[in-house]
Scaffold this motif. Structure first.
Motif, PDB file in Angstrom:
ATOM      1  N   ALA A  10       0.844  -1.194   0.000  1.00  0.00           N
ATOM      2  CA  ALA A  10       0.000   0.000   0.000  1.00  0.00           C
ATOM      3  C   ALA A  10       0.876   1.240   0.000  1.00  0.00           C
ATOM      4  O   ALA A  10       2.000   1.217   0.527  1.00  0.00           O
ATOM      5  CB  ALA A  10      -0.901   0.004   1.231  1.00  0.00           C
ATOM      6  N   VAL A  23     -11.306   6.909  -7.862  1.00  0.00           N
ATOM      7  CA  VAL A  23     -12.354   5.938  -7.531  1.00  0.00           C
ATOM      8  C   VAL A  23     -13.347   6.572  -6.552  1.00  0.00           C
ATOM      9  O   VAL A  23     -14.563   6.423  -6.704  1.00  0.00           O
ATOM     10  CB  VAL A  23     -11.729   4.658  -6.936  1.00  0.00           C
ATOM     11  CG1 VAL A  23     -12.796   3.764  -6.339  1.00  0.00           C
ATOM     12  CG2 VAL A  23     -10.958   3.900  -8.004  1.00  0.00           C
ATOM     13  N   GLN A  37     -11.814   8.103   2.147  1.00  0.00           N
ATOM     14  CA  GLN A  37     -10.454   7.555   2.314  1.00  0.00           C
ATOM     15  C   GLN A  37     -10.200   6.297   1.491  1.00  0.00           C
ATOM     16  O   GLN A  37      -9.742   5.281   2.014  1.00  0.00           O
ATOM     17  CB  GLN A  37     -10.176   7.268   3.785  1.00  0.00           C
ATOM     18  CG  GLN A  37     -10.075   8.541   4.604  1.00  0.00           C
ATOM     19  CD  GLN A  37      -9.947   8.255   6.101  1.00  0.00           C
ATOM     20  OE1 GLN A  37      -9.401   7.251   6.502  1.00  0.00           O
ATOM     21  NE2 GLN A  37     -10.447   9.159   6.910  1.00  0.00           N
ATOM     22  N   VAL A  38     -10.532   6.383   0.207  1.00  0.00           N
ATOM     23  CA  VAL A  38     -10.278   5.235  -0.668  1.00  0.00           C
ATOM     24  C   VAL A  38      -8.801   5.232  -1.055  1.00  0.00           C
ATOM     25  O   VAL A  38      -8.270   6.233  -1.536  1.00  0.00           O
ATOM     26  CB  VAL A  38     -11.155   5.310  -1.945  1.00  0.00           C
ATOM     27  CG1 VAL A  38     -10.889   4.107  -2.829  1.00  0.00           C
ATOM     28  CG2 VAL A  38     -12.619   5.394  -1.585  1.00  0.00           C
ATOM     29  N   ARG A  39      -8.138   4.126  -0.807  1.00  0.00           N
ATOM     30  CA  ARG A  39      -6.724   3.980  -1.167  1.00  0.00           C
ATOM     31  C   ARG A  39      -6.589   2.671  -1.921  1.00  0.00           C
ATOM     32  O   ARG A  39      -7.185   1.659  -1.545  1.00  0.00           O
ATOM     33  CB  ARG A  39      -5.827   3.891   0.079  1.00  0.00           C
ATOM     34  CG  ARG A  39      -6.027   4.968   1.111  1.00  0.00           C
ATOM     35  CD  ARG A  39      -5.256   6.197   0.874  1.00  0.00           C
ATOM     36  NE  ARG A  39      -3.813   6.033   0.953  1.00  0.00           N
ATOM     37  CZ  ARG A  39      -2.956   7.013   0.677  1.00  0.00           C
ATOM     38  NH1 ARG A  39      -3.418   8.203   0.313  1.00  0.00           N
ATOM     39  NH2 ARG A  39      -1.666   6.813   0.745  1.00  0.00           N
ATOM     40  N   ILE A  40      -5.793   2.706  -2.965  1.00  0.00           N
ATOM     41  CA  ILE A  40      -5.661   1.498  -3.777  1.00  0.00           C
ATOM     42  C   ILE A  40      -4.233   0.975  -3.719  1.00  0.00           C
ATOM     43  O   ILE A  40      -3.276   1.709  -3.951  1.00  0.00           O
ATOM     44  CB  ILE A  40      -6.099   1.786  -5.224  1.00  0.00           C
ATOM     45  CG1 ILE A  40      -7.586   2.188  -5.174  1.00  0.00           C
ATOM     46  CG2 ILE A  40      -5.884   0.560  -6.113  1.00  0.00           C
ATOM     47  CD1 ILE A  40      -8.253   2.299  -6.469  1.00  0.00           C
ATOM     48  N   GLY A  41      -4.126  -0.275  -3.377  1.00  0.00           N
ATOM     49  CA  GLY A  41      -2.819  -0.907  -3.295  1.00  0.00           C
ATOM     50  C   GLY A  41      -2.778  -2.165  -4.136  1.00  0.00           C
ATOM     51  O   GLY A  41      -3.678  -2.432  -4.925  1.00  0.00           O
TER      52      GLY A  41
ATOM     53  N   LEU B  43      -5.837  -4.206  -4.033  1.00  0.00           N
ATOM     54  CA  LEU B  43      -6.294  -4.163  -2.652  1.00  0.00           C
ATOM     55  C   LEU B  43      -6.858  -2.771  -2.430  1.00  0.00           C
ATOM     56  O   LEU B  43      -6.115  -1.783  -2.494  1.00  0.00           O
ATOM     57  CB  LEU B  43      -5.104  -4.404  -1.719  1.00  0.00           C
ATOM     58  CG  LEU B  43      -5.400  -4.390  -0.246  1.00  0.00           C
ATOM     59  CD1 LEU B  43      -6.153  -5.648   0.148  1.00  0.00           C
ATOM     60  CD2 LEU B  43      -4.106  -4.327   0.538  1.00  0.00           C
ATOM     61  N   ILE B  44      -8.139  -2.678  -2.218  1.00  0.00           N
ATOM     62  CA  ILE B  44      -8.760  -1.364  -2.049  1.00  0.00           C
ATOM     63  C   ILE B  44      -9.196  -1.206  -0.588  1.00  0.00           C
ATOM     64  O   ILE B  44      -9.931  -2.032  -0.061  1.00  0.00           O
ATOM     65  CB  ILE B  44      -9.975  -1.201  -2.985  1.00  0.00           C
ATOM     66  CG1 ILE B  44      -9.516  -1.326  -4.420  1.00  0.00           C
ATOM     67  CG2 ILE B  44     -10.641   0.146  -2.768  1.00  0.00           C
ATOM     68  CD1 ILE B  44     -10.077  -2.491  -5.131  1.00  0.00           C
ATOM     69  N   GLU B  45      -8.705  -0.158   0.026  1.00  0.00           N
ATOM     70  CA  GLU B  45      -9.110   0.141   1.398  1.00  0.00           C
ATOM     71  C   GLU B  45      -9.991   1.375   1.382  1.00  0.00           C
ATOM     72  O   GLU B  45      -9.711   2.317   0.644  1.00  0.00           O
ATOM     73  CB  GLU B  45      -7.883   0.431   2.260  1.00  0.00           C
ATOM     74  CG  GLU B  45      -7.024  -0.785   2.513  1.00  0.00           C
ATOM     75  CD  GLU B  45      -5.747  -0.410   3.246  1.00  0.00           C
ATOM     76  OE1 GLU B  45      -5.260  -1.235   4.006  1.00  0.00           O
ATOM     77  OE2 GLU B  45      -5.274   0.725   3.049  1.00  0.00           O
ATOM     78  N   MET B  46     -11.040   1.358   2.178  1.00  0.00           N
ATOM     79  CA  MET B  46     -11.874   2.556   2.256  1.00  0.00           C
ATOM     80  C   MET B  46     -12.569   2.611   3.609  1.00  0.00           C
ATOM     81  O   MET B  46     -12.674   1.606   4.310  1.00  0.00           O
ATOM     82  CB  MET B  46     -12.910   2.552   1.138  1.00  0.00           C
ATOM     83  CG  MET B  46     -13.837   1.375   1.147  1.00  0.00           C
ATOM     84  SD  MET B  46     -15.043   1.478  -0.192  1.00  0.00           S
ATOM     85  CE  MET B  46     -14.325   0.392  -1.369  1.00  0.00           C
ATOM     86  N   THR B  47     -13.006   3.803   3.954  1.00  0.00           N
ATOM     87  CA  THR B  47     -13.780   3.965   5.169  1.00  0.00           C
ATOM     88  C   THR B  47     -15.234   4.119   4.777  1.00  0.00           C
ATOM     89  O   THR B  47     -15.562   4.898   3.876  1.00  0.00           O
ATOM     90  CB  THR B  47     -13.296   5.212   5.928  1.00  0.00           C
ATOM     91  OG1 THR B  47     -11.888   5.074   6.160  1.00  0.00           O
ATOM     92  CG2 THR B  47     -13.989   5.338   7.263  1.00  0.00           C
TER      93      THR B  47
END
Lengths: 84, 84
Positions: A10, A23, A37-41, B43-47
């Motif tokens: 990440a 996104v 808080q969308v983060r792409i790893g 891998l997508i992380e989000m709140t």
């Protein structure tokens, strides 16, 4: 023994994530609320043959540092599962 | 309530993964042995803000189907953790 390794890469929190922002924009423009808080790893799966879980972990860490992640901008975590 | 969602998107097993093959080639050309079946996913992380975990799950599933994954070639799984 065979292990299935899952490496999560990440972007570090301080690094901007334009792909994630895009996104997030798409999610909002489709009318969904409450997503932030969308983060792409990256998620790398591989099969590792090693004598012990410790040895497999050492190999995966080395690969992650050298090939899979850019240590300046990215951090990684990994998990190992023994394949029976 | 706030939930942290982690969505794993991977190419289906039957779909060729050229990015994974390239990484596998790089690993081998650097002299590492015992690494195979490298597959690269997202891998997508989000709140997510939702009233219940169930509602958060429904939202994340919908987003994954519509935006995050291409259901023809990719499959996804997700996990939710409540943020205190």
């Amino acid at each position: 023994m065979l292990y299935k390794a899952e490496v999560k890469v990440a972007l570090k929190q301080a690094v901007l994530d334009p792909q994630g922002s895009t996104v997030e924009g798409a999610v909002k423009s489709l009318g969904y609320k409450g997503v932030s808080q969308v983060r792409i790893g990256k998620l790398i799966e591989m099969t590792v043959e090693a004598e012990s879980e410790e040895q497999a972990g050492t190999l995966v860490t080395e690969l992650a540092k050298k090939i899979l992640a850019n240590p300046v901008m990215e951090s990684f975590t990994y998990s190992l599962t023994e394949v029976k």
